[in-house]
Motif scaffolding. Sequence first.
Motif, PDB file in Angstrom:
ATOM      1  N   THR A  15       0.644  -1.151   0.003  1.00 16.20           N
ATOM      2  CA  THR A  15      -0.218   0.247  -0.379  1.00 16.20           C
ATOM      3  C   THR A  15       0.987   1.170  -0.195  1.00 16.20           C
ATOM      4  OG1 THR A  15       0.037  -0.026   2.681  1.00 16.20           O
ATOM      5  CG2 THR A  15      -1.833  -0.874   1.332  1.00 16.20           C
TER       6      THR A  15
ATOM      7  N   LYS B 226       3.269   1.353  -0.776  1.00 15.71           N
ATOM      8  CA  LYS B 226       4.794   1.556  -2.354  1.00 15.71           C
ATOM      9  C   LYS B 226       3.667   2.172  -3.437  1.00 15.71           C
ATOM     10  CE  LYS B 226       6.141  -1.440  -6.524  1.00 15.71           C
ATOM     11  NZ  LYS B 226       6.160  -2.703  -7.154  1.00 15.71           N
ATOM     12  N   TYR B 227       2.104   2.188  -3.294  1.00 20.04           N
ATOM     13  CA  TYR B 227       1.167   2.481  -3.981  1.00 20.04           C
ATOM     14  C   TYR B 227       0.208   3.770  -4.304  1.00 20.04           C
ATOM     15  CZ  TYR B 227       2.085  -1.480  -7.332  1.00 20.04           C
ATOM     16  OH  TYR B 227       3.021  -2.093  -8.137  1.00 20.04           O
TER      17      TYR B 227
ATOM     18  N   LYS C  52      -0.136   7.687  -3.385  1.00 22.34           N
ATOM     19  CA  LYS C  52      -0.067   8.383  -4.365  1.00 22.34           C
ATOM     20  C   LYS C  52       0.985   9.596  -3.925  1.00 22.34           C
ATOM     21  CE  LYS C  52      -1.663   7.995  -9.124  1.00 22.34           C
ATOM     22  NZ  LYS C  52      -1.693   8.335 -10.014  1.00 22.34           N
TER      23      LYS C  52
ATOM     24  N   LEU D 272      -6.463   1.435  -1.348  1.00 21.70           N
ATOM     25  CA  LEU D 272      -5.584   1.063  -0.408  1.00 21.70           C
ATOM     26  C   LEU D 272      -5.300   1.513   1.252  1.00 21.70           C
ATOM     27  CD1 LEU D 272      -2.830   2.613  -3.077  1.00 21.70           C
ATOM     28  CD2 LEU D 272      -3.296  -0.133  -2.607  1.00 21.70           C
TER      29      LEU D 272
END
Length: 502
Positions: free
Chosen positions: A47, A49-50, A52, A73
Amino acid sequence: GKWGWDQYDVIDKHTQSGLDLAERYIKFVKERSEIEQTYAKLLRNLTKKYLKRGHKDEQDCKYSNYASFQDILAELNDYAGQRELIAENMIESICNNLSKYLQELKQERKNHLSDARKAQQSLDSSLKHLESKRFAKEWAEAEKTVQQVERLENDPNSTKLDVEKAKHVANARTRAAEECRNDYAAELQKYNKEQNCYYYVEIPQIFNKLQDLDENRIRKMAEGYCKFSDIEKNVLPIISRCLEGITAAGTKIDEKQDSLLFIEQNKSGFERPADVEFEDYTQGIKVSNSDTILNQPKLRPKLRLARRAREAPHGTAAEDFSHLPPEQRKKKLQAKIDDISKDLQKEQDQSDALEKMKDVYVKNSQLGDPARLEPQICQTNQKIGHLKGELAKYETWLSEAVGGEESSNNTNNNSQHSSLEMTSDPSQNIYTDFDEFDDIEMPVGQCTALYTFEGNNEGTISIMEGELLTVMEKDKGDGWMRVLRASGEEGYIPSSYVKINA
């Protein structure tokens, strides 16, 4: 039933096997908890990593499909937290508690087995003592002396003194044998009593305690097995809510609304280029400079944008936002005016407060020295003057932007009747005005929010489902209307998100 009195070795092995099973189960639960912790850690890293970051990502998250992915996420991160909770509870409720109980169990079992060995050793010692009290030798010797007396009595050569002496020895030997016999009988009775106590009282009691101990261990193991499931069941409601949140993130996506936001965010306000005027070269009439300018094809918006961008310094934006398309420029100017107005009101409120405080000090000097307020009052007045100047500057630019577009609209309308009536001012803007930002003094109605809307774009506001709103500007055909919240916050919302009240 009760365990057999003669099954010491079997009971020893059986109870040890039960303890080994408990230790295996503790190890199994620890490894399961490690798997949960690893799984949760991998989910959190995923989570992270993704998720934003940055200004561009914040802009993207205004769209429902982008925002929903971020919601997914977040829910997945909460889900990972529940997996961590499962691991922590398994370690605490099963491993730690069962390990502590197992240590007590081992010591108790050790004590019981030690008692059984001591009882066995005591019985063996009594048996050895009994064996030492056997009187076979003494009785055999007494028998020999009696036989000697009989031989002497039958021997004619023996004297009376010899016979009396042999009888005396035989009687002594017989009495000694009788005493040994009586001692042996007493010891035998004592041993039989001790042996009876060993087999019927001591060993059964010890084995019953070991049986209770093993049954308690089995009951504890059963509780541990149930906790293995219950711990996960306890967090299932929260896990279900996380999964429902993920589903809700998918269902709340509105592709039409995303398209409207994209259009609103990026529309330029440029008018489509007009038709190229026909130039009649057969007339032999010299076209004047003004006519030449009027009859030139209109620049495409993209070219006009490029020209405006060159007017600003390289890498910076123009202070009056003239580098932006007209629609975006109006929004930026209006937002700047709103910010300055808020700051101005704040400074004016502070100025009023300082003046009131000064009057109080003047009337009662014991409360404070009014002269000490002068520097602060002067500084506040300077800020007010600066903000008023800034406000006037931006209001002038906004007026020019709106006025220029209105002139452009009039020019374009007149050009449909006669190209000779067009203005010859080359600096005239040729933009079309789509939205009006003029203040509306009186509300035009009321409406109720049907859905919740997150106002992330410039000029928009957030509303909650069921909220009563005041309509300040109706929908002009672009799908947006301006409303006023009870909190005083004002801005644009999608018209489809509300119901007009009768």
